[in-house]
Design a protein around this motif. Structure first.
Motif, PDB file in Angstrom:
ATOM      1  N   TYR A  42      48.811  58.002  42.181  1.00 31.57           N
ATOM      2  CA  TYR A  42      49.027  56.554  42.103  1.00 31.57           C
ATOM      3  C   TYR A  42      49.645  56.182  40.755  1.00 31.57           C
ATOM      4  O   TYR A  42      50.624  55.435  40.685  1.00 31.57           O
ATOM      5  N   GLN A  43      49.087  56.756  39.680  1.00 34.03           N
ATOM      6  CA  GLN A  43      49.587  56.389  38.354  1.00 34.03           C
ATOM      7  C   GLN A  43      50.949  57.022  38.065  1.00 34.03           C
ATOM      8  O   GLN A  43      51.672  56.566  37.194  1.00 34.03           O
ATOM      9  N   ALA A  44      51.289  58.064  38.833  1.00 34.97           N
ATOM     10  CA  ALA A  44      52.632  58.647  38.709  1.00 34.97           C
ATOM     11  C   ALA A  44      53.639  57.846  39.539  1.00 34.97           C
ATOM     12  O   ALA A  44      54.805  58.231  39.640  1.00 34.97           O
ATOM     13  N   GLY A  45      53.189  56.784  40.148  1.00 39.07           N
ATOM     14  CA  GLY A  45      54.097  55.903  40.899  1.00 39.07           C
ATOM     15  C   GLY A  45      54.413  56.403  42.290  1.00 39.07           C
ATOM     16  O   GLY A  45      55.356  55.941  42.926  1.00 39.07           O
ATOM     17  N   LYS A  46      53.619  57.364  42.794  1.00 39.43           N
ATOM     18  CA  LYS A  46      53.940  57.952  44.095  1.00 39.43           C
ATOM     19  C   LYS A  46      53.251  57.248  45.260  1.00 39.43           C
ATOM     20  O   LYS A  46      53.505  57.573  46.413  1.00 39.43           O
ATOM     21  N   LEU A  47      52.331  56.348  44.971  1.00 35.49           N
ATOM     22  CA  LEU A  47      51.588  55.690  46.056  1.00 35.49           C
ATOM     23  C   LEU A  47      51.684  54.183  45.901  1.00 35.49           C
ATOM     24  O   LEU A  47      51.353  53.634  44.859  1.00 35.49           O
ATOM     25  N   HIS A  48      52.157  53.563  46.965  1.00 38.13           N
ATOM     26  CA  HIS A  48      52.253  52.100  46.936  1.00 38.13           C
ATOM     27  C   HIS A  48      51.658  51.557  48.211  1.00 38.13           C
ATOM     28  O   HIS A  48      51.624  52.226  49.229  1.00 38.13           O
ATOM     29  N   ALA A  49      51.234  50.317  48.158  1.00 42.29           N
ATOM     30  CA  ALA A  49      50.780  49.645  49.376  1.00 42.29           C
ATOM     31  C   ALA A  49      51.231  48.208  49.288  1.00 42.29           C
ATOM     32  O   ALA A  49      51.278  47.634  48.200  1.00 42.29           O
ATOM     33  N   ALA A  50      51.635  47.658  50.423  1.00 45.96           N
ATOM     34  CA  ALA A  50      51.991  46.243  50.455  1.00 45.96           C
ATOM     35  C   ALA A  50      50.703  45.465  50.253  1.00 45.96           C
ATOM     36  O   ALA A  50      49.852  45.435  51.129  1.00 45.96           O
ATOM     37  N   ASP A  51      50.544  44.910  49.085  1.00 49.52           N
ATOM     38  CA  ASP A  51      49.296  44.210  48.781  1.00 49.52           C
ATOM     39  C   ASP A  51      49.620  42.932  48.033  1.00 49.52           C
ATOM     40  O   ASP A  51      50.127  42.963  46.919  1.00 49.52           O
ATOM     41  N   ARG A  52      49.326  41.813  48.678  1.00 46.24           N
ATOM     42  CA  ARG A  52      49.575  40.538  48.003  1.00 46.24           C
ATOM     43  C   ARG A  52      48.491  40.249  46.972  1.00 46.24           C
ATOM     44  O   ARG A  52      48.590  39.315  46.203  1.00 46.24           O
ATOM     45  N   GLY A  53      47.434  41.032  46.997  1.00 52.35           N
ATOM     46  CA  GLY A  53      46.399  40.867  45.976  1.00 52.35           C
ATOM     47  C   GLY A  53      45.417  39.750  46.267  1.00 52.35           C
ATOM     48  O   GLY A  53      44.334  39.718  45.702  1.00 52.35           O
ATOM     49  N   SER A  54      45.799  38.847  47.174  1.00 52.17           N
ATOM     50  CA  SER A  54      44.918  37.716  47.436  1.00 52.17           C
ATOM     51  C   SER A  54      44.159  37.883  48.748  1.00 52.17           C
ATOM     52  O   SER A  54      43.189  37.193  49.009  1.00 52.17           O
ATOM     53  N   GLU A  55      44.648  38.821  49.577  1.00 55.95           N
ATOM     54  CA  GLU A  55      43.983  39.027  50.860  1.00 55.95           C
ATOM     55  C   GLU A  55      42.662  39.742  50.666  1.00 55.95           C
ATOM     56  O   GLU A  55      42.575  40.694  49.894  1.00 55.95           O
ATOM     57  N   LYS A  56      41.664  39.311  51.424  1.00 55.86           N
ATOM     58  CA  LYS A  56      40.378  40.014  51.372  1.00 55.86           C
ATOM     59  C   LYS A  56      40.508  41.348  52.100  1.00 55.86           C
ATOM     60  O   LYS A  56      41.144  41.431  53.151  1.00 55.86           O
ATOM     61  N   GLU A 175      34.410  55.870  44.136  1.00 52.92           N
ATOM     62  CA  GLU A 175      34.837  56.104  45.520  1.00 52.92           C
ATOM     63  C   GLU A 175      36.229  55.511  45.768  1.00 52.92           C
ATOM     64  O   GLU A 175      37.019  56.031  46.545  1.00 52.92           O
ATOM     65  N   LEU A 176      36.513  54.393  45.066  1.00 55.43           N
ATOM     66  CA  LEU A 176      37.815  53.740  45.232  1.00 55.43           C
ATOM     67  C   LEU A 176      38.791  54.225  44.159  1.00 55.43           C
ATOM     68  O   LEU A 176      39.710  53.526  43.803  1.00 55.43           O
ATOM     69  N   SER A 177      38.546  55.417  43.610  1.00 56.13           N
ATOM     70  CA  SER A 177      39.494  56.187  42.777  1.00 56.13           C
ATOM     71  C   SER A 177      39.328  56.059  41.269  1.00 56.13           C
ATOM     72  O   SER A 177      40.020  56.751  40.525  1.00 56.13           O
ATOM     73  N   LEU A 178      38.457  55.178  40.784  1.00 58.15           N
ATOM     74  CA  LEU A 178      38.431  54.953  39.326  1.00 58.15           C
ATOM     75  C   LEU A 178      37.690  56.060  38.582  1.00 58.15           C
ATOM     76  O   LEU A 178      36.649  56.527  39.024  1.00 58.15           O
ATOM     77  N   PRO A 179      38.235  56.453  37.410  1.00 56.35           N
ATOM     78  CA  PRO A 179      37.483  57.338  36.521  1.00 56.35           C
ATOM     79  C   PRO A 179      36.657  56.486  35.545  1.00 56.35           C
ATOM     80  O   PRO A 179      36.728  55.266  35.570  1.00 56.35           O
ATOM     81  N   HIS A 180      35.881  57.160  34.711  1.00 49.65           N
ATOM     82  CA  HIS A 180      35.190  56.438  33.636  1.00 49.65           C
ATOM     83  C   HIS A 180      36.214  55.886  32.644  1.00 49.65           C
ATOM     84  O   HIS A 180      37.300  56.451  32.487  1.00 49.65           O
ATOM     85  N   THR A 181      35.858  54.812  31.964  1.00 50.06           N
ATOM     86  CA  THR A 181      36.759  54.270  30.933  1.00 50.06           C
ATOM     87  C   THR A 181      36.885  55.259  29.770  1.00 50.06           C
ATOM     88  O   THR A 181      37.839  55.202  29.007  1.00 50.06           O
ATOM     89  N   PHE A 182      35.906  56.187  29.658  1.00 51.78           N
ATOM     90  CA  PHE A 182      35.937  57.181  28.567  1.00 51.78           C
ATOM     91  C   PHE A 182      36.383  58.546  29.084  1.00 51.78           C
ATOM     92  O   PHE A 182      36.026  59.583  28.506  1.00 51.78           O
ATOM     93  N   THR A 280      44.800  49.392  46.242  1.00 57.09           N
ATOM     94  CA  THR A 280      45.781  50.319  46.825  1.00 57.09           C
ATOM     95  C   THR A 280      45.073  51.498  47.478  1.00 57.09           C
ATOM     96  O   THR A 280      45.469  51.961  48.547  1.00 57.09           O
ATOM     97  N   ASN A 281      43.998  51.968  46.861  1.00 54.29           N
ATOM     98  CA  ASN A 281      43.222  53.057  47.470  1.00 54.29           C
ATOM     99  C   ASN A 281      42.662  52.632  48.833  1.00 54.29           C
ATOM    100  O   ASN A 281      42.705  53.386  49.809  1.00 54.29           O
ATOM    101  N   CYS A 282      42.165  51.391  48.898  1.00 52.97           N
ATOM    102  CA  CYS A 282      41.642  50.875  50.181  1.00 52.97           C
ATOM    103  C   CYS A 282      42.736  50.865  51.249  1.00 52.97           C
ATOM    104  O   CYS A 282      42.488  51.198  52.406  1.00 52.97           O
TER     105      CYS A 282
END
Ligand code: ZN
Length: 490
Positions: A42-56, A175-182, A280-282
């Motif tokens: 995802y951070q390498a720009g290889k994964l995208h999803a059409a997401d308006r960000g406001s939809e539940k 579960e939704l892809s996040l690592p620790h902030t550290f 985007t993971n969802c």
């Protein structure tokens, strides 16, 4: 299954089992250190999803409460509802909503409930429900407050849950892809006199933000964090400890992130970039089961109780709970406890009935009970359980017989002649009243007689006459149910 085995062998190779064997005081999180493969793409720009960000976005969960083999070391379903609500509050800004796909399940397995290693948990994960996020409440989550194996299962330690906990939000972040902030600092010791440029293969994030896209968690809106232990924040939400980055820049760590190791009262949020990654993971990784349309039922009323109300006196062996049917709810959950905080549950059950016959209680004791309604389509259960009722048990048993207390019921002779005496022999564990009745197979009553039976062996008789040949039913009615026997007349 193939997927599970793959992850399992990967964990074996990566040595993650070492941490799990540490059963000493709970580690906060036992999720595999580093970044998920999904996030790297995802951070390498290889994964995208059409997401308006406001939809539940609605994520189905399967929640399982694991108990010991004998059902002990369980967990209150009311607490699970409250914690699901807290999870949804923590995710409110993200637009991601979690709901129960099926009613909460219970599984009795002592080894799973108290697992010390991830290998045991993989046996437990064989109970997963596909196309949902599987969450298990265990007494010991391999020595951690919780951990998540992305796409496989999440384990929450019962002792780390509760109204002030954000364990679920943190593990769901994983579960939704996040690592620790550290990320990078997991298992590494920070030494202010020698701060490296990289740690465990991750660039150390600079205060200047010049490397924030590539260093640590790769999110520019989560500032540097090197703290891999549980830490408390100051009034401004930051660490008391002053740290230095590799360029000598001083900073204090922001404790507001759920993905940090700050204490629960410091945690309040996910960053905008973290939220974008989770959404985007969802929509990609979990796109086959995350939905955009879901009708949440608004639960208007709490459940109205019929009996027992406060101050009731109940027979210890004949206590019945009853409430009014409410179409808002698909299920009801009742709890009976010896204390008003419901820490010492004696009976509890998830049911679709509007009554409950309790197992025998102790004589002359105070009990507390409460009921909550529950609807699968309500993703966040409002607090419906604050009200409870107190009742007391009488100092003597009721003069009725529990049908479960009757044993060795014998009916003879069988077959029976067309007239004569039908005899019933039975053992009773207690004296009381029962009724015998003879019925046609369609249920209509031929004769009925009441009996006072005594503790121990009893022989009862009913006179009958003019029975035509065929099959009949003998019914024994006690206070809590009935026993039936087929009788043949020749
Ligand atoms: Zn974690």
């Amino acid at each position: 299954m193939k997927n599970i085995l793959f992850v399992f062998s990967f964990m074996l190779l990566s040595g993650i089992f070492l941490k799990a064997q540490n059963t000493a005081p709970n580690e906060f999180c036992g999720t595999k250190p580093g970044k998920s493969e999904w996030l790297k793409k995802y951070q390498a720009g290889k994964l995208h999803a059409a997401d308006r960000g406001s939809e539940k976005l609605y994520v189905p969960l399967t929640v399982t409460i694991v108990t010991n083999d004998d059902g002990s070391k369980s967990y209150s379903l009311n607490n699970v509802f409250d914690e699901l609500c807290q999870l949804n509050r923590d995710y409110d800004a993200s637009g991601i909503y979690f709901y129960l796909n099926t009613p909460v399940r219970w599984i009795a397995n002592t080894a799973w409930n108290n697992h010390k290693d991830y290998g045991t948990a993989f046996d437990m994960f064989q109970n997963n429900v596909e196309k949902t996020v599987n969450v298990y409440y265990c007494s010991d989550a391999a020595g951690n407050c919780g951990y998540d194996i992305m796409g496989v299962g999440m384990v929450l330690s019962k002792g780390c849950m509760g109204p002030l906990s954000h364990t679920w939000a943190h593990e769901m972040g994983h579960e939704l892809s996040l690592p620790h902030t550290f990320v990078g600092w997991e298992g590494a010791k920070y030494d202010a006199t020698a701060v490296p440029d990289t740690i465990n293969g991750y660039q150390v994030e600079l205060v200047s933000r010049s490397n924030c896209n590539t260093a640590s968690d790769g999110f520019c809106d989560t500032p540097p964090d090197y703290l891999n232990y549980r830490w408390d924040c100051q009034a401004d939400g930051k660490s008391a400890t002053q740290l230095k980055d590799p360029q000598g820049q001083g900073f204090r760590v922001d404790g507001s992130f759920f993905m940090s190791y700050s204490k629960f009262d410091c945690m309040t949020r996910f960053s905008a970039e973290q939220i974008a990654a989770m959404r985007t993971n969802c929509l990609t990784d979990k796109g086959s089961f995350v939905t955009k349309n879901f009708n949440i039922t608004t639960l208007k009323d709490s459940v109205r109780v019929l009996i027992p109300l406060n101050g009731s006196l109940l027979k210890p062996d004949n206590a019945v709970l009853s409430w009014i049917k409410n179409d808002d709810y698909t299920h009801y959950y009742y709890e009976v406890a010896r204390d008003k905080n419901f820490n010492y549950l004696v009976q509890s059950k998830l049911t679709t009935d509007t009554f409950a016959l309790l197992n025998p209680l102790l004589v002359s004791k105070d009990y507390f009970w409460r009921i909550s309604g529950f609807n699968l389509s309500s993703a966040c259960q409002p607090q419906k359980t604050a009200r409870f009722f107190k009742f007391t048990t009488d100092n003597s048993f009721s003069n009725v017989v529990d049908v479960n207390f009757l044993a060795a019921v014998k009916v003879f002779p069988n077959p029976l002649g067309s007239e004569g005496l039908l005899r019933v022999a039975l053992q009773a564990q207690r004296s009381g009243k029962i009724a015998l009745s003879l019925h046609h197979m369609n249920g209509s009553v031929i004769s009925r007689k009441d009996f006072q039976i005594s503790d121990g062996e009893n022989e009862l008789t009913i006179q009958h006459e003019n029975l035509s040949a065929g099959m009949y039913l003998l019914r024994i009615d006690a206070a809590t149910g009935s026993i039936q026997r087929k009788i043949v007349v020749f």
